[in-house]
Motif scaffolding. Structure first.
Motif, PDB file in Angstrom:
ATOM      1  N   GLY A 257       2.689 -39.561 -31.556  1.00  0.00           N
ATOM      2  CA  GLY A 257       3.213 -39.960 -32.852  1.00  0.00           C
ATOM      3  C   GLY A 257       2.618 -39.102 -33.943  1.00  0.00           C
ATOM      4  O   GLY A 257       2.121 -37.997 -33.684  1.00  0.00           O
ATOM      5  N   GLY A 258       2.632 -39.619 -35.170  1.00  0.00           N
ATOM      6  CA  GLY A 258       2.142 -38.849 -36.300  1.00  0.00           C
ATOM      7  C   GLY A 258       0.638 -38.864 -36.477  1.00  0.00           C
ATOM      8  O   GLY A 258       0.079 -38.030 -37.176  1.00  0.00           O
ATOM      9  N   GLY A 259      -0.038 -39.846 -35.845  1.00  0.00           N
ATOM     10  CA  GLY A 259      -1.487 -39.895 -35.904  1.00  0.00           C
ATOM     11  C   GLY A 259      -2.053 -40.562 -37.136  1.00  0.00           C
ATOM     12  O   GLY A 259      -1.347 -40.835 -38.120  1.00  0.00           O
ATOM     13  N   THR A 260      -3.327 -40.855 -37.088  1.00  0.00           N
ATOM     14  CA  THR A 260      -4.108 -41.313 -38.252  1.00  0.00           C
ATOM     15  C   THR A 260      -5.028 -40.181 -38.650  1.00  0.00           C
ATOM     16  O   THR A 260      -5.811 -39.700 -37.826  1.00  0.00           O
ATOM     17  N   ARG A 261      -4.946 -39.798 -39.923  1.00  0.00           N
ATOM     18  CA  ARG A 261      -5.846 -38.736 -40.415  1.00  0.00           C
ATOM     19  C   ARG A 261      -7.072 -39.409 -41.005  1.00  0.00           C
ATOM     20  O   ARG A 261      -6.998 -40.087 -42.023  1.00  0.00           O
ATOM     21  N   LEU A 262      -8.201 -39.216 -40.343  1.00  0.00           N
ATOM     22  CA  LEU A 262      -9.473 -39.809 -40.770  1.00  0.00           C
ATOM     23  C   LEU A 262     -10.302 -38.764 -41.487  1.00  0.00           C
ATOM     24  O   LEU A 262     -10.502 -37.663 -40.988  1.00  0.00           O
ATOM     25  N   MET A 263     -10.800 -39.168 -42.664  1.00  0.00           N
ATOM     26  CA  MET A 263     -11.737 -38.310 -43.378  1.00  0.00           C
ATOM     27  C   MET A 263     -13.038 -39.073 -43.558  1.00  0.00           C
ATOM     28  O   MET A 263     -13.037 -40.191 -44.082  1.00  0.00           O
ATOM     29  N   VAL A 264     -14.121 -38.503 -43.099  1.00  0.00           N
ATOM     30  CA  VAL A 264     -15.445 -39.091 -43.248  1.00  0.00           C
ATOM     31  C   VAL A 264     -16.220 -38.252 -44.255  1.00  0.00           C
ATOM     32  O   VAL A 264     -16.511 -37.082 -44.014  1.00  0.00           O
ATOM     33  N   LYS A 265     -16.553 -38.887 -45.380  1.00  0.00           N
ATOM     34  CA  LYS A 265     -17.224 -38.157 -46.456  1.00  0.00           C
ATOM     35  C   LYS A 265     -18.733 -38.229 -46.282  1.00  0.00           C
ATOM     36  O   LYS A 265     -19.282 -39.303 -46.042  1.00  0.00           O
ATOM     37  N   PRO A 266     -19.411 -37.092 -46.418  1.00  0.00           N
ATOM     38  CA  PRO A 266     -20.868 -37.100 -46.241  1.00  0.00           C
ATOM     39  C   PRO A 266     -21.578 -37.765 -47.415  1.00  0.00           C
ATOM     40  O   PRO A 266     -20.979 -37.987 -48.467  1.00  0.00           O
TER      41      PRO A 266
ATOM     42  N   THR B 285     -14.276 -36.367 -38.745  1.00  0.00           N
ATOM     43  CA  THR B 285     -13.083 -36.056 -39.528  1.00  0.00           C
ATOM     44  C   THR B 285     -12.080 -35.327 -38.651  1.00  0.00           C
ATOM     45  O   THR B 285     -12.370 -34.261 -38.102  1.00  0.00           O
ATOM     46  N   ALA B 286     -10.901 -35.940 -38.493  1.00  0.00           N
ATOM     47  CA  ALA B 286      -9.894 -35.407 -37.572  1.00  0.00           C
ATOM     48  C   ALA B 286      -8.657 -36.287 -37.660  1.00  0.00           C
ATOM     49  O   ALA B 286      -8.643 -37.308 -38.347  1.00  0.00           O
TER      50      ALA B 286
ATOM     51  N   TYR C 166      -6.379 -39.520 -28.341  1.00  0.00           N
ATOM     52  CA  TYR C 166      -6.739 -38.118 -28.480  1.00  0.00           C
ATOM     53  C   TYR C 166      -7.195 -37.857 -29.912  1.00  0.00           C
ATOM     54  O   TYR C 166      -6.780 -38.550 -30.849  1.00  0.00           O
ATOM     55  N   ARG C 167      -8.020 -36.840 -30.073  1.00  0.00           N
ATOM     56  CA  ARG C 167      -8.493 -36.422 -31.391  1.00  0.00           C
ATOM     57  C   ARG C 167      -8.124 -34.954 -31.584  1.00  0.00           C
ATOM     58  O   ARG C 167      -8.200 -34.149 -30.649  1.00  0.00           O
ATOM     59  N   GLN C 168      -7.773 -34.626 -32.814  1.00  0.00           N
ATOM     60  CA  GLN C 168      -7.465 -33.244 -33.132  1.00  0.00           C
ATOM     61  C   GLN C 168      -8.135 -32.870 -34.442  1.00  0.00           C
ATOM     62  O   GLN C 168      -7.854 -33.453 -35.478  1.00  0.00           O
ATOM     63  N   ASN C 169      -9.039 -31.902 -34.386  1.00  0.00           N
ATOM     64  CA  ASN C 169      -9.576 -31.346 -35.626  1.00  0.00           C
ATOM     65  C   ASN C 169      -9.331 -29.856 -35.640  1.00  0.00           C
ATOM     66  O   ASN C 169      -8.921 -29.266 -34.637  1.00  0.00           O
ATOM     67  N   SER C 170      -9.556 -29.271 -36.789  1.00  0.00           N
ATOM     68  CA  SER C 170      -9.138 -27.884 -36.961  1.00  0.00           C
ATOM     69  C   SER C 170      -9.934 -26.940 -36.092  1.00  0.00           C
ATOM     70  O   SER C 170      -9.485 -25.890 -35.701  1.00  0.00           O
ATOM     71  N   GLY C 171     -11.153 -27.348 -35.734  1.00  0.00           N
ATOM     72  CA  GLY C 171     -11.985 -26.431 -34.985  1.00  0.00           C
ATOM     73  C   GLY C 171     -11.751 -26.445 -33.487  1.00  0.00           C
ATOM     74  O   GLY C 171     -11.860 -25.412 -32.838  1.00  0.00           O
ATOM     75  N   ARG C 172     -11.422 -27.619 -32.942  1.00  0.00           N
ATOM     76  CA  ARG C 172     -11.436 -27.731 -31.483  1.00  0.00           C
ATOM     77  C   ARG C 172     -10.102 -28.105 -30.872  1.00  0.00           C
ATOM     78  O   ARG C 172     -10.039 -28.355 -29.682  1.00  0.00           O
ATOM     79  N   GLY C 173      -9.051 -28.184 -31.647  1.00  0.00           N
ATOM     80  CA  GLY C 173      -7.770 -28.521 -31.039  1.00  0.00           C
ATOM     81  C   GLY C 173      -7.725 -29.962 -30.582  1.00  0.00           C
ATOM     82  O   GLY C 173      -8.500 -30.805 -31.012  1.00  0.00           O
ATOM     83  N   LEU C 174      -6.789 -30.266 -29.686  1.00  0.00           N
ATOM     84  CA  LEU C 174      -6.576 -31.631 -29.204  1.00  0.00           C
ATOM     85  C   LEU C 174      -7.493 -31.935 -28.033  1.00  0.00           C
ATOM     86  O   LEU C 174      -7.517 -31.200 -27.050  1.00  0.00           O
ATOM     87  N   VAL C 175      -8.229 -33.051 -28.159  1.00  0.00           N
ATOM     88  CA  VAL C 175      -9.192 -33.411 -27.123  1.00  0.00           C
ATOM     89  C   VAL C 175      -8.956 -34.856 -26.700  1.00  0.00           C
ATOM     90  O   VAL C 175      -8.793 -35.740 -27.543  1.00  0.00           O
ATOM     91  N   HIS C 176      -8.953 -35.086 -25.391  1.00  0.00           N
ATOM     92  CA  HIS C 176      -8.822 -36.439 -24.865  1.00  0.00           C
ATOM     93  C   HIS C 176     -10.116 -37.217 -25.121  1.00  0.00           C
ATOM     94  O   HIS C 176     -11.216 -36.718 -24.845  1.00  0.00           O
ATOM     95  N   LEU C 177      -9.988 -38.429 -25.674  1.00  0.00           N
ATOM     96  CA  LEU C 177     -11.170 -39.249 -25.968  1.00  0.00           C
ATOM     97  C   LEU C 177     -11.409 -40.304 -24.906  1.00  0.00           C
ATOM     98  O   LEU C 177     -12.511 -40.431 -24.371  1.00  0.00           O
TER      99      LEU C 177
END
Lengths: 114, 111
Positions: B102-111, B84-85, B35-46
Protein backbone atom coordinates in the motif's frame (compact mmCIF):
# COMPACT_ATOMS: atom_id res chain seq x y z
CA UNK A 1 26.32 -13.98 1.15
CA UNK A 2 25.62 -11.07 -1.20
CA UNK A 3 22.19 -9.52 -1.31
CA UNK A 4 20.07 -8.70 -4.34
CA UNK A 5 22.07 -6.64 -6.79
CA UNK A 6 20.54 -4.27 -9.33
CA UNK A 7 22.22 -2.37 -12.12
CA UNK A 8 22.53 0.29 -13.18
CA UNK A 9 21.87 2.27 -10.02
CA UNK A 10 20.76 5.28 -12.07
CA UNK A 11 19.64 5.52 -15.66
CA UNK A 12 18.74 8.60 -17.68
CA UNK A 13 17.02 7.94 -20.98
CA UNK A 14 15.67 10.21 -23.64
CA UNK A 15 12.00 9.71 -24.43
CA UNK A 16 11.67 6.96 -27.01
CA UNK A 17 14.82 5.09 -26.05
CA UNK A 18 14.82 1.47 -24.93
CA UNK A 19 16.29 0.57 -21.53
CA UNK A 20 17.27 -2.69 -19.85
CA UNK A 21 17.45 -3.06 -16.09
CA UNK A 22 19.24 -5.99 -14.52
CA UNK A 23 18.62 -7.92 -11.32
CA UNK A 24 20.90 -10.51 -9.72
CA UNK A 25 18.92 -12.31 -7.02
CA UNK A 26 20.30 -14.04 -3.96
CA UNK A 27 21.73 -17.42 -4.90
CA UNK A 28 19.16 -20.16 -4.40
CA UNK A 29 16.17 -17.84 -4.41
CA UNK A 30 13.75 -19.24 -6.94
CA UNK A 31 11.15 -16.47 -6.65
CA UNK A 32 11.85 -13.09 -8.20
CA UNK A 33 9.67 -10.00 -8.29
CA UNK A 34 9.78 -6.64 -10.03
CA UNK A 35 8.14 -3.54 -8.58
CA UNK A 36 7.80 0.05 -9.79
CA UNK A 37 7.85 2.82 -7.20
CA UNK A 38 6.92 6.40 -7.96
CA UNK A 39 8.05 9.19 -5.67
CA UNK A 40 6.10 9.22 -2.41
CA UNK A 41 4.17 6.05 -3.25
CA UNK A 42 4.43 2.43 -2.22
CA UNK A 43 5.95 -0.14 -4.60
CA UNK A 44 3.58 -1.33 -7.32
CA UNK A 45 3.81 -4.96 -8.36
CA UNK A 46 4.89 -5.53 -11.96
CA UNK A 47 5.69 -9.20 -12.45
CA UNK A 48 6.72 -12.43 -10.70
CA UNK A 49 8.93 -15.37 -11.68
CA UNK A 50 9.38 -18.77 -10.18
CA UNK A 51 12.63 -20.05 -11.62
CA UNK A 52 12.42 -19.21 -15.33
CA UNK A 53 8.63 -19.26 -15.48
CA UNK A 54 6.86 -15.91 -15.46
CA UNK A 55 3.82 -16.78 -13.34
CA UNK A 56 2.23 -13.36 -13.16
CA UNK A 57 2.72 -10.31 -15.35
CA UNK A 58 -0.54 -8.62 -14.55
CA UNK A 59 1.18 -5.51 -13.18
CA UNK A 60 3.10 -4.62 -16.31
CA UNK A 61 1.56 -1.27 -17.33
CA UNK A 62 1.79 -1.71 -21.08
CA UNK A 63 3.19 -3.95 -23.80
CA UNK A 64 6.27 -1.72 -23.80
CA UNK A 65 7.34 -3.50 -20.62
CA UNK A 66 8.88 -6.94 -20.88
CA UNK A 67 10.67 -9.07 -18.29
CA UNK A 68 12.63 -12.27 -18.66
CA UNK A 69 14.60 -14.70 -16.55
CA UNK A 70 15.83 -17.24 -19.09
CA UNK A 71 18.00 -19.40 -16.82
CA UNK A 72 16.08 -18.94 -13.62
CA UNK A 73 18.66 -16.65 -12.06
CA UNK A 74 19.42 -13.17 -13.44
CA UNK A 75 16.41 -11.22 -14.62
CA UNK A 76 16.11 -8.29 -17.00
CA UNK A 77 13.28 -5.77 -17.15
CA UNK A 78 13.13 -4.08 -20.54
CA UNK A 79 11.18 -0.96 -21.31
CA UNK A 80 10.78 -0.06 -24.96
CA UNK A 81 10.14 3.44 -26.31
CA UNK A 82 10.34 4.98 -22.83
CA UNK A 83 7.87 7.69 -21.85
CA UNK A 84 8.13 10.32 -19.13
CA UNK A 85 5.57 8.48 -17.00
CA UNK A 86 8.00 5.54 -16.85
CA UNK A 87 10.26 7.63 -14.59
CA UNK A 88 10.38 5.78 -11.26
CA UNK A 89 12.52 3.53 -9.13
CA UNK A 90 12.40 -0.08 -10.28
CA UNK A 91 12.88 -2.56 -7.45
CA UNK A 92 13.76 -6.20 -7.71
CA UNK A 93 13.22 -8.68 -4.89
CA UNK A 94 13.92 -12.37 -4.46
CA UNK A 95 12.82 -15.00 -1.98
CA UNK A 96 12.74 -18.68 -1.22
CA UNK A 97 9.66 -20.47 -2.55
CA UNK A 98 8.18 -21.09 0.88
CA UNK A 99 4.90 -19.38 1.66
CA UNK A 100 6.25 -17.51 4.69
CA UNK A 101 9.47 -16.37 3.06
CA UNK A 102 10.15 -12.63 3.22
CA UNK A 103 11.25 -10.67 0.20
CA UNK A 104 14.84 -9.44 -0.03
CA UNK A 105 15.03 -6.24 -2.03
CA UNK A 106 17.79 -4.68 -4.07
CA UNK A 107 18.53 -0.97 -3.87
CA UNK A 108 16.66 -0.34 -7.09
CA UNK A 109 17.35 1.41 -10.37
CA UNK A 110 16.22 5.02 -10.58
CA UNK A 111 15.04 5.67 -14.13
CA UNK A 112 14.59 9.22 -15.34
CA UNK A 113 13.10 9.76 -18.77
CA UNK A 114 13.73 13.22 -20.19
CA UNK B 1 -2.92 -10.96 -3.77
CA UNK B 2 -4.38 -8.28 -1.55
CA UNK B 3 -3.26 -4.95 -0.23
CA UNK B 4 -2.96 -3.60 3.27
CA UNK B 5 -3.96 -0.06 4.12
CA UNK B 6 -1.73 1.75 6.61
CA UNK B 7 -2.91 4.40 9.03
CA UNK B 8 -1.90 7.12 9.66
CA UNK B 9 -0.34 8.17 6.38
CA UNK B 10 2.21 10.26 8.27
CA UNK B 11 3.38 10.35 11.88
CA UNK B 12 5.83 12.70 13.59
CA UNK B 13 7.17 12.02 17.09
CA UNK B 14 10.08 12.95 19.33
CA UNK B 15 13.00 10.61 19.90
CA UNK B 16 12.29 8.31 22.83
CA UNK B 17 8.54 8.24 22.28
CA UNK B 18 6.66 5.18 21.05
CA UNK B 19 5.24 5.02 17.53
CA UNK B 20 2.15 3.01 16.64
CA UNK B 21 1.11 2.28 13.07
CA UNK B 22 -2.03 0.43 12.06
CA UNK B 23 -2.92 -1.75 9.12
CA UNK B 24 -6.25 -2.99 7.83
CA UNK B 25 -6.97 -5.53 5.12
CA UNK B 26 -10.03 -7.05 3.51
CA UNK B 27 -9.85 -10.82 3.09
CA UNK B 28 -8.48 -13.82 4.98
CA UNK B 29 -4.72 -14.09 5.21
CA UNK B 30 -2.02 -16.67 5.72
CA UNK B 31 0.37 -14.19 7.28
CA UNK B 32 1.10 -10.48 7.46
CA UNK B 33 4.50 -8.88 7.00
CA UNK B 34 5.86 -5.45 7.87
CA UNK B 35 8.57 -3.77 5.83
CA UNK B 36 10.54 -0.56 6.34
CA UNK B 37 11.95 1.70 3.67
CA UNK B 38 14.37 4.53 4.28
CA UNK B 39 16.44 6.46 1.83
CA UNK B 40 19.68 4.83 2.82
CA UNK B 41 18.88 1.14 2.90
CA UNK B 42 15.94 0.49 0.61
CA UNK B 43 13.13 -1.90 1.55
CA UNK B 44 13.86 -4.21 4.46
CA UNK B 45 11.71 -6.98 5.93
CA UNK B 46 11.03 -6.35 9.63
CA UNK B 47 8.75 -9.05 10.95
CA UNK B 48 6.20 -11.66 9.89
CA UNK B 49 3.20 -12.72 11.94
CA UNK B 50 1.19 -15.78 11.01
CA UNK B 51 -2.59 -15.86 11.02
CA UNK B 52 -2.67 -18.12 14.11
CA UNK B 53 -0.47 -15.73 16.11
CA UNK B 54 -1.76 -12.73 18.04
CA UNK B 55 1.43 -10.96 19.02
CA UNK B 56 5.09 -11.09 18.13
CA UNK B 57 8.17 -9.23 19.35
CA UNK B 58 11.50 -8.46 17.75
CA UNK B 59 13.79 -6.10 19.63
CA UNK B 60 11.97 -2.77 19.97
CA UNK B 61 9.22 -3.93 17.60
CA UNK B 62 5.91 -5.36 18.71
CA UNK B 63 3.36 -6.55 16.16
CA UNK B 64 -0.21 -7.55 16.92
CA UNK B 65 -2.72 -9.25 14.67
CA UNK B 66 -6.49 -9.42 15.09
CA UNK B 67 -7.91 -11.59 12.33
CA UNK B 68 -11.50 -11.02 13.49
CA UNK B 69 -11.06 -7.30 12.85
CA UNK B 70 -8.72 -7.84 9.91
CA UNK B 71 -6.18 -5.49 11.42
CA UNK B 72 -2.61 -5.37 12.60
CA UNK B 73 -0.50 -2.86 14.46
CA UNK B 74 3.22 -2.17 14.61
CA UNK B 75 4.61 -0.58 17.76
CA UNK B 76 8.13 0.81 17.87
CA UNK B 77 9.22 1.54 21.42
CA UNK B 78 11.80 4.12 22.48
CA UNK B 79 12.07 5.46 18.95
CA UNK B 80 15.33 6.75 17.50
CA UNK B 81 16.06 9.18 14.70
CA UNK B 82 17.24 6.19 12.65
CA UNK B 83 13.67 4.80 12.75
CA UNK B 84 12.64 7.60 10.39
CA UNK B 85 11.30 5.73 7.37
CA UNK B 86 8.16 4.56 5.59
CA UNK B 87 6.53 1.45 6.99
CA UNK B 88 4.42 -0.94 4.92
CA UNK B 89 2.15 -3.79 5.97
CA UNK B 90 1.74 -6.58 3.46
CA UNK B 91 -0.95 -9.21 4.03
CA UNK B 92 -0.40 -12.49 2.21
CA UNK B 93 -3.24 -14.81 1.32
CA UNK B 94 -3.16 -18.45 0.37
CA UNK B 95 -2.45 -17.71 -3.28
CA UNK B 96 1.23 -17.89 -2.62
CA UNK B 97 4.08 -15.48 -2.21
CA UNK B 98 2.41 -12.52 -3.89
CA UNK B 99 3.11 -9.33 -1.99
CA UNK B 100 1.23 -6.12 -2.75
CA UNK B 101 2.21 -2.89 -1.03
CA UNK B 102 0.00 0.00 0.00
CA UNK B 103 1.02 3.61 0.44
CA UNK B 104 2.70 3.11 3.80
CA UNK B 105 3.03 5.22 6.94
CA UNK B 106 5.76 7.84 6.79
CA UNK B 107 7.31 8.08 10.25
CA UNK B 108 9.52 10.95 11.24
CA UNK B 109 11.41 10.76 14.52
CA UNK B 110 12.80 14.12 15.58
CA UNK B 111 16.01 14.17 17.61
Amino acid sequence: GAGVSQSPRYKVAKRGQDVALRCDPISGHVSLFWYQQALGQGPEFLTYFQNEAQLDKSGLPSDRFFAERPEGSVSTLKIQRTQQEDSAVYLCASSLPLRDSPLHFGNGTRLTVT
Amino acid sequence: SQQGEEDPQALSIQEGENATMNCSYKTSINNLQWYRQNSGRGLVHLILIRSNEREKHSGRLRVTLDTSKKSSSLLITASRAADTASYFCVPTGNAGNMLTFGGGTRLMVKP
